[in-house]
Design an enzyme around this catalytic site. Sequence first.
Site, PDB file in Angstrom:
ATOM      1  N   SER A 127       0.814  -1.224   0.000  1.00  0.00           N
ATOM      2  CA  SER A 127       0.000   0.000   0.000  1.00  0.00           C
ATOM      3  C   SER A 127       0.844   1.269   0.000  1.00  0.00           C
ATOM      4  O   SER A 127       1.924   1.322   0.599  1.00  0.00           O
ATOM      5  CB  SER A 127      -0.875  -0.001   1.264  1.00  0.00           C
ATOM      6  N   GLU A 129       0.202   3.597   1.794  1.00  0.00           N
ATOM      7  CA  GLU A 129       0.305   4.018   3.204  1.00  0.00           C
ATOM      8  C   GLU A 129       1.705   3.742   3.760  1.00  0.00           C
ATOM      9  O   GLU A 129       2.094   4.307   4.777  1.00  0.00           O
ATOM     10  CB  GLU A 129      -0.735   3.288   4.048  1.00  0.00           C
ATOM     11  N   TYR A 151      -1.463   0.340  10.731  1.00  0.00           N
ATOM     12  CA  TYR A 151      -1.743  -0.319   9.445  1.00  0.00           C
ATOM     13  C   TYR A 151      -0.533  -0.180   8.512  1.00  0.00           C
ATOM     14  O   TYR A 151      -0.071  -1.166   7.922  1.00  0.00           O
ATOM     15  CB  TYR A 151      -2.990   0.311   8.804  1.00  0.00           C
TER      16      TYR A 151
HETATM   17  P1  NDP Z   1     -11.486  -4.595   2.185  1.00  0.00           P
HETATM   18  O1  NDP Z   1     -11.411  -3.998   3.539  1.00  0.00           O
HETATM   19  O2  NDP Z   1     -12.646  -4.291   1.300  1.00  0.00           O
HETATM   20  O3  NDP Z   1     -11.398  -6.206   2.324  1.00  0.00           O
HETATM   21  C1  NDP Z   1     -10.582  -6.804   3.288  1.00  0.00           C
HETATM   22  C2  NDP Z   1     -10.750  -8.306   3.198  1.00  0.00           C
HETATM   23  O4  NDP Z   1      -9.885  -8.951   4.158  1.00  0.00           O
HETATM   24  C3  NDP Z   1     -12.169  -8.805   3.481  1.00  0.00           C
HETATM   25  O5  NDP Z   1     -12.514  -9.779   2.524  1.00  0.00           O
HETATM   26  C4  NDP Z   1     -12.043  -9.434   4.861  1.00  0.00           C
HETATM   27  O6  NDP Z   1     -12.925 -10.510   5.074  1.00  0.00           O
HETATM   28  C5  NDP Z   1     -10.616 -10.000   4.765  1.00  0.00           C
HETATM   29  N1  NDP Z   1     -10.059 -10.353   6.066  1.00  0.00           N
HETATM   30  C6  NDP Z   1     -10.016  -9.574   7.183  1.00  0.00           C
HETATM   31  N2  NDP Z   1      -9.489 -10.278   8.210  1.00  0.00           N
HETATM   32  C7  NDP Z   1      -9.213 -11.528   7.744  1.00  0.00           C
HETATM   33  C8  NDP Z   1      -8.682 -12.705   8.320  1.00  0.00           C
HETATM   34  N3  NDP Z   1      -8.319 -12.768   9.621  1.00  0.00           N
HETATM   35  N4  NDP Z   1      -8.532 -13.805   7.553  1.00  0.00           N
HETATM   36  C9  NDP Z   1      -8.912 -13.778   6.240  1.00  0.00           C
HETATM   37  N5  NDP Z   1      -9.428 -12.688   5.633  1.00  0.00           N
HETATM   38  C10 NDP Z   1      -9.582 -11.576   6.377  1.00  0.00           C
HETATM   39  O7  NDP Z   1     -10.120  -4.211   1.441  1.00  0.00           O
HETATM   40  P2  NDP Z   1      -9.838  -3.866  -0.115  1.00  0.00           P
HETATM   41  O8  NDP Z   1     -10.509  -4.870  -0.963  1.00  0.00           O
HETATM   42  O9  NDP Z   1     -10.072  -2.427  -0.332  1.00  0.00           O
HETATM   43  O10 NDP Z   1      -8.250  -4.075  -0.168  1.00  0.00           O
HETATM   44  C11 NDP Z   1      -7.668  -5.343  -0.487  1.00  0.00           C
HETATM   45  C12 NDP Z   1      -6.229  -5.351   0.014  1.00  0.00           C
HETATM   46  O11 NDP Z   1      -5.488  -4.334  -0.625  1.00  0.00           O
HETATM   47  C13 NDP Z   1      -6.053  -5.125   1.518  1.00  0.00           C
HETATM   48  O12 NDP Z   1      -4.934  -5.882   1.931  1.00  0.00           O
HETATM   49  C14 NDP Z   1      -5.722  -3.642   1.611  1.00  0.00           C
HETATM   50  O13 NDP Z   1      -4.988  -3.374   2.778  1.00  0.00           O
HETATM   51  C15 NDP Z   1      -4.898  -3.467   0.355  1.00  0.00           C
HETATM   52  N6  NDP Z   1      -4.913  -2.141  -0.238  1.00  0.00           N
HETATM   53  C16 NDP Z   1      -6.087  -1.540  -0.557  1.00  0.00           C
HETATM   54  C17 NDP Z   1      -6.105  -0.320  -1.185  1.00  0.00           C
HETATM   55  C18 NDP Z   1      -7.386   0.363  -1.550  1.00  0.00           C
HETATM   56  O14 NDP Z   1      -7.338   1.559  -1.848  1.00  0.00           O
HETATM   57  N7  NDP Z   1      -8.506  -0.333  -1.570  1.00  0.00           N
HETATM   58  C19 NDP Z   1      -4.845   0.361  -1.551  1.00  0.00           C
HETATM   59  C20 NDP Z   1      -3.650  -0.393  -1.186  1.00  0.00           C
HETATM   60  C21 NDP Z   1      -3.700  -1.595  -0.566  1.00  0.00           C
HETATM   61  P3  NDP Z   1     -14.268 -10.408   5.996  1.00  0.00           P
HETATM   62  O15 NDP Z   1     -15.377 -10.138   5.040  1.00  0.00           O
HETATM   63  O16 NDP Z   1     -14.347 -11.750   6.616  1.00  0.00           O
HETATM   64  O17 NDP Z   1     -14.046  -9.299   6.985  1.00  0.00           O
HETATM   65  P1  GDR Z   2      -6.957   5.792   3.579  1.00  0.00           P
HETATM   66  O1  GDR Z   2      -8.517   5.878   3.224  1.00  0.00           O
HETATM   67  O2  GDR Z   2      -6.717   6.055   5.012  1.00  0.00           O
HETATM   68  O3  GDR Z   2      -6.235   6.655   2.585  1.00  0.00           O
HETATM   69  O4  GDR Z   2      -6.640   4.244   3.328  1.00  0.00           O
HETATM   70  P2  GDR Z   2      -9.734   6.624   3.917  1.00  0.00           P
HETATM   71  O5  GDR Z   2     -10.762   6.774   2.874  1.00  0.00           O
HETATM   72  O6  GDR Z   2     -10.123   5.973   5.196  1.00  0.00           O
HETATM   73  O7  GDR Z   2      -9.124   8.075   4.300  1.00  0.00           O
HETATM   74  C1  GDR Z   2      -8.659   8.966   3.307  1.00  0.00           C
HETATM   75  C2  GDR Z   2      -8.415  10.339   3.918  1.00  0.00           C
HETATM   76  O8  GDR Z   2      -9.677  10.938   4.254  1.00  0.00           O
HETATM   77  C3  GDR Z   2      -9.552  11.528   5.539  1.00  0.00           C
HETATM   78  N1  GDR Z   2     -10.893  11.650   6.164  1.00  0.00           N
HETATM   79  C4  GDR Z   2     -11.696  10.623   6.479  1.00  0.00           C
HETATM   80  N2  GDR Z   2     -11.542   9.293   6.303  1.00  0.00           N
HETATM   81  C5  GDR Z   2     -12.567   8.485   6.701  1.00  0.00           C
HETATM   82  N3  GDR Z   2     -12.456   7.171   6.516  1.00  0.00           N
HETATM   83  N4  GDR Z   2     -13.708   8.978   7.264  1.00  0.00           N
HETATM   84  C6  GDR Z   2     -13.899  10.335   7.480  1.00  0.00           C
HETATM   85  O9  GDR Z   2     -14.937  10.749   7.991  1.00  0.00           O
HETATM   86  C7  GDR Z   2     -12.839  11.191   7.048  1.00  0.00           C
HETATM   87  N5  GDR Z   2     -12.684  12.540   7.050  1.00  0.00           N
HETATM   88  C8  GDR Z   2     -11.506  12.803   6.513  1.00  0.00           C
HETATM   89  C9  GDR Z   2      -8.613  10.602   6.297  1.00  0.00           C
HETATM   90  O10 GDR Z   2      -8.087  11.250   7.443  1.00  0.00           O
HETATM   91  C10 GDR Z   2      -7.589  10.331   5.201  1.00  0.00           C
HETATM   92  O11 GDR Z   2      -6.646  11.371   5.152  1.00  0.00           O
HETATM   93  C11 GDR Z   2      -7.141   3.549   2.194  1.00  0.00           C
HETATM   94  C12 GDR Z   2      -7.382   2.093   2.621  1.00  0.00           C
HETATM   95  O12 GDR Z   2      -8.029   1.422   1.564  1.00  0.00           O
HETATM   96  C13 GDR Z   2      -6.074   1.388   2.917  1.00  0.00           C
HETATM   97  O13 GDR Z   2      -6.309  -0.002   3.143  1.00  0.00           O
HETATM   98  C14 GDR Z   2      -5.146   1.552   1.707  1.00  0.00           C
HETATM   99  O14 GDR Z   2      -3.903   0.914   1.940  1.00  0.00           O
HETATM  100  C15 GDR Z   2      -4.940   3.029   1.411  1.00  0.00           C
HETATM  101  O15 GDR Z   2      -6.204   3.607   1.143  1.00  0.00           O
HETATM  102  C16 GDR Z   2      -4.037   3.234   0.192  1.00  0.00           C
END
Ligand code: NDP
Ligand code: GDR
Length: 331
Positions: A127, A129, A151
């Site tokens: 990520s 992050e 995270y």
């Molecule tokens: P989500 O939060 O939508 O999905 C997370 C998934 O992880 C769910 O299917 C959840 O299953 C599963 N999970 C949680 N805990 C466990 C566990 N103990 N064992 C097995 N599975 C588990 O995430 P995204 O689809 O958005 O992201 C996918 C991956 O990419 C993550 O690793 C995230 O950190 C990473 N990522 C995401 C980005 C983004 O912008 N979306 C950017 C960069 C990285 P359950 O339904 O059971 O909770």
């Molecule tokens: P992020 O996503 O932390 O970048 O991680 P998120 O949408 O939670 O926050 C983005 C930015 O928005 C600001 N923010 C708020 N965020 C949330 N969730 N709720 C609020 O009310 C709010 N107000 C302001 C946050 O402070 C932050 O700056 C996502 C996840 O998908 C990670 O798993 C992934 O790795 C990174 O993107 C890349």
Amino acid sequence: MKRALITGITGQDGRYLAEFLSGQDYQVFGVVRGQNNPKAQMIQEENPALELVEGDLTDLSSLIAVIEQVQPDEVYNLGAISFVQLSFRQPELTADITGLGVLRMLEAVRIVGGSENNPMRFYQASSSEMFGKVRETPQNERTAFHPRSPYGVAKVFGHNVTVNYREAYGLHASSGILFNHESPRRGLEFVTRKITNSLARIKLGLQDSISLGNLESARDWGFAGDYVEAMWKMLQQDTPDDYVVATGETHTIRDFLDVAFRIAGYDDWEPFVSHDTRFERPTEVDLLMGDASKASKELGWTPKVGFEELVERMYEHDLAWERTKAGNSSA
Ligand code: NDP
Ligand code: GDR
């Protein structure tokens, strides 16, 4: 027929990746945790060809059993505690699932292995992050990491251990350093979907306002459907490697609000948005902007959906969804 195993199958990316791989003629297996996961039925209905298997990233023996049973050609490790804010409240759980979970998956792949001629290939969901308090802009594969949350720290561990298993055991293990990617399937806890969903409810008269935290942070937002293709492309390379996946554009939360409210027909969002410190984080990532030129050159990957189109797709989806729910409850 190639076989792919996906952890995180019930999440946003797992659902898009499963659809994409099914379209590429893969047999797709998804790891589901819990004794009666409420999302299992929903993803099975969405993708009837998908096969669900039981496992948990905190339980190595379950992961070994799954990999032995499925014998995948490709393993995509997407499972994680992925909500940054939650990681401050539950840091140990985040370290266990998002960090050590990667090590357990790598161990399962190393132990079970696959055939000598056709070793299993592994993808780790790293990520942006990890860049945290960024050292340079835009960020690329050589930019130093400075994570700003439990995270981010867990993701750095997962990333580094993936590189180590590649170097130590010759695993075909690649890491995608993905910047934020969104969609109508994004969880409602993330800021983009929180805004589009609340806005749809405001438009329909179901809600008055949105409470948000820091509006100044800037993110490089792309469309999740585009990003899962980059994951697959990484595993089709002869040599495993790390790739930044991003659009190269950055926008603040304020920019997102500007575009979303304009699309919904409002001139000004300020009367509808209130500030709530509960949504602020002890340490923030102020600015992310990725340089995906390596992915473009070596994988032939470029994003297709732009920022405004992404916001519009999310808002239109939420408007239709909320309208249907409201119709059903009044019927
Ligand atoms: P989500 O939060 O939508 O999905 C997370 C998934 O992880 C769910 O299917 C959840 O299953 C599963 N999970 C949680 N805990 C466990 C566990 N103990 N064992 C097995 N599975 C588990 O995430 P995204 O689809 O958005 O992201 C996918 C991956 O990419 C993550 O690793 C995230 O950190 C990473 N990522 C995401 C980005 C983004 O912008 N979306 C950017 C960069 C990285 P359950 O339904 O059971 O909770
Ligand atoms: P992020 O996503 O932390 O970048 O991680 P998120 O949408 O939670 O926050 C983005 C930015 O928005 C600001 N923010 C708020 N965020 C949330 N969730 N709720 C609020 O009310 C709010 N107000 C302001 C946050 O402070 C932050 O700056 C996502 C996840 O998908 C990670 O798993 C992934 O790795 C990174 O993107 C890349």
